[in-house]
Design an enzyme around this catalytic site. Structure first.
Site, short mmCIF file in Angstrom:
data_model
loop_
_atom_site.label_atom_id
_atom_site.label_comp_id
_atom_site.label_asym_id
_atom_site.label_seq_id
_atom_site.Cartn_x
_atom_site.Cartn_y
_atom_site.Cartn_z
N THR A 1 0.66 -1.28 -0.04
CA THR A 1 0.25 0.26 0.11
C THR A 1 0.71 1.10 -0.07
OG1 THR A 1 -1.56 -1.26 1.31
CG2 THR A 1 -1.73 1.37 1.17
N HIS B 1 2.06 1.80 -3.43
CA HIS B 1 0.98 2.40 -4.21
C HIS B 1 0.96 3.88 -3.99
CE1 HIS B 1 -0.61 -0.98 -6.03
NE2 HIS B 1 -0.96 -1.66 -4.69
N CYS C 1 -16.55 -2.15 8.66
CA CYS C 1 -16.97 -0.97 9.11
C CYS C 1 -16.93 0.06 7.79
CB CYS C 1 -16.59 -0.15 10.25
SG CYS C 1 -16.97 1.46 10.51
ZN ZN Z 1 -18.67 1.15 12.22
#
Ligand code: ZN
Ligand code: NAD
Length: 342
Positions: A40, A43, A107
């Protein structure tokens, strides 16, 4: 303090002076000792299409780290100054449907350090107290600093699978794939076949316990041999390469399980009926680490002494040598690369 910063919307990082982070009441300040460098970060360094769409410079880069707590906000109850810690780098809301049903790894309000807010390639980082994870006394900062990618490997290898006695194919032996080999071995897999196009990485996979470490062109024969033609019980797809993903579906046994961690660069065509439906397989998409069962498993495997990730760390650099660290990762010659920050 010194920090490695994505300063502008262009290729590169800049090592520069930035203000020390100020913590909120529910946060702790951590003196960073070791930090892992990840794809990452490459990137973000290269400022590719994903990074351009996601990141808003300027910010401090880096999301894998370990260090010592140097300051604690008044609302944090179980972390003290001097504690040796690492942290979950995904900061979740705690209030959405997913968080409240034990699925905060997905999430939708997740903010990632070093991507969406300041990260850990710096002398200090501020973290919510809830994200802090204590290290056992005998776990080095080196190992603490790579808990994030190790956690990806634990999540992929152990979630929903039955590893004891299983035959396992690991496609892709980057750092995460190599960790997965070691975890599957410690978890009691009966046969682990690891595939990669890179001989250095295959050697690391062997060192971590792969029974067969083969080029992808030899994976099918190795699987047939090891499973009497049946196919493996579990495939851990750790490359994101389309041909490897098709191979995962082809070499898993009927009724088996494919855990997809590798991220393809673009959409790919899958013949659903043949590759998935009529094989009756289960496909699981891996996101980060489950909070916090993956972390508990990781700590317990490390305590058991059955899993030792240290051979995967092949290169270490000071922050000043960031260009060399990125180069080594891009070259494919490295296992895990870490910064020695302090
Ligand atoms: Zn959440
Ligand atoms: P990496 O790029 O170092 O490893 C990928 C490996 O796949 C390389 O060693 C490469 O040589 C190998 N490979 C290439 N072609 C192959 C083929 N045909 N068959 C088998 N192997 C092949 O990456 P990493 O840091 O170990 O991460 C692994 C993957 O997981 C990456 O795609 C990364 O983007 C992804 N990732 C996903 C998550 C998540 O939450 N889902 C988190 C971190 C990383």
């Amino acid at each position: 303090m010194q920090a490695l910063v994505k300063a502008s919307a262009a290729v590169g990082f800049v090592l520069t002076e930035v203000p020390e982070p100020r913590i909120r009441d529910d946060e702790v300040l951590i003196r960073v000792r070791r930090a892992g460098v990840c794809g990452t970060d490459v990137h973000i360094h290269e400022w590719d299409a994903w990074a351009r769409g996601r990141c808003r410079p300027p910010f401090t880069v880096g999301h894998e780290f370990a260090g010592e707590v140097s300051e604690v906000g008044p609302l944090v109850t179980d972390v003290k100054v001097g504690d040796r810690v690492t942290a979950e780098g995904h900061i979740v809301c705690g209030r959405c449907h997913l968080c409240r049903t034990g699925n905060s790894h997905v999430c939708p309000n997740t903010r990632i350090i070093g991507v969406d807010r300041d990260g850990c390639f710096a002398e200090y980082i501020a973290m919510p107290g809830t994200n802090v994870w204590h290290l056992d006394d005998d776990i080095s900062f080196d190992v603490g600093g790579i808990h994030d990618p190790m956690g990806n490997a634990f999540h992929t290898t152990l979630h929903g699978t039955e590893i004891p006695g299983a035959t396992v194919l690991v496609t892709g032996c980057g750092p995460i794939g190599i960790f997965a080999v070691g975890i599957a071995r410690a978890g009691g897999a009966s046969r682990i076949i690891a595939s990669d196009v890179n001989p250095k990485r295959l050697a690391l996979a062997s060192a971590m316990g792969a029974h067969d470490a083969v080029d992808p062109s030899a994976a099918e024969a190795a699987v047939r041999r090891a499973t009497d033609g049946l196919g493996v019980d579990v495939v851990l797809e750790m490359s994101g390469v389309p041909s490897a993903i098709h191979q995962a579906f082809a070499l898993v046994r009927v009724g088996g399980r494919v855990q997809l961690l590798g991220i393809p660069a673009k959409p790919l065509e899958v013949e659903l009926a043949k590759e998935i439906i009529f094989k009756g397989i289960t496909v699981y998409g891996v996101v980060g680490r489950r909070m916090y069962e993956t972390w508990i498993q990781m700590t317990q495997f490390l305590r058991s002494g059955q899993f030792d990730p240290r051979p995967v760390i092949t290169h270490r650099f000071p922050l000043e040598a960031h260009a060399e660290a990125i180069r080594v990762i891009k070259s494919g010659e490295a296992g895990k690369v870490i910064f020695e920050v302090a």
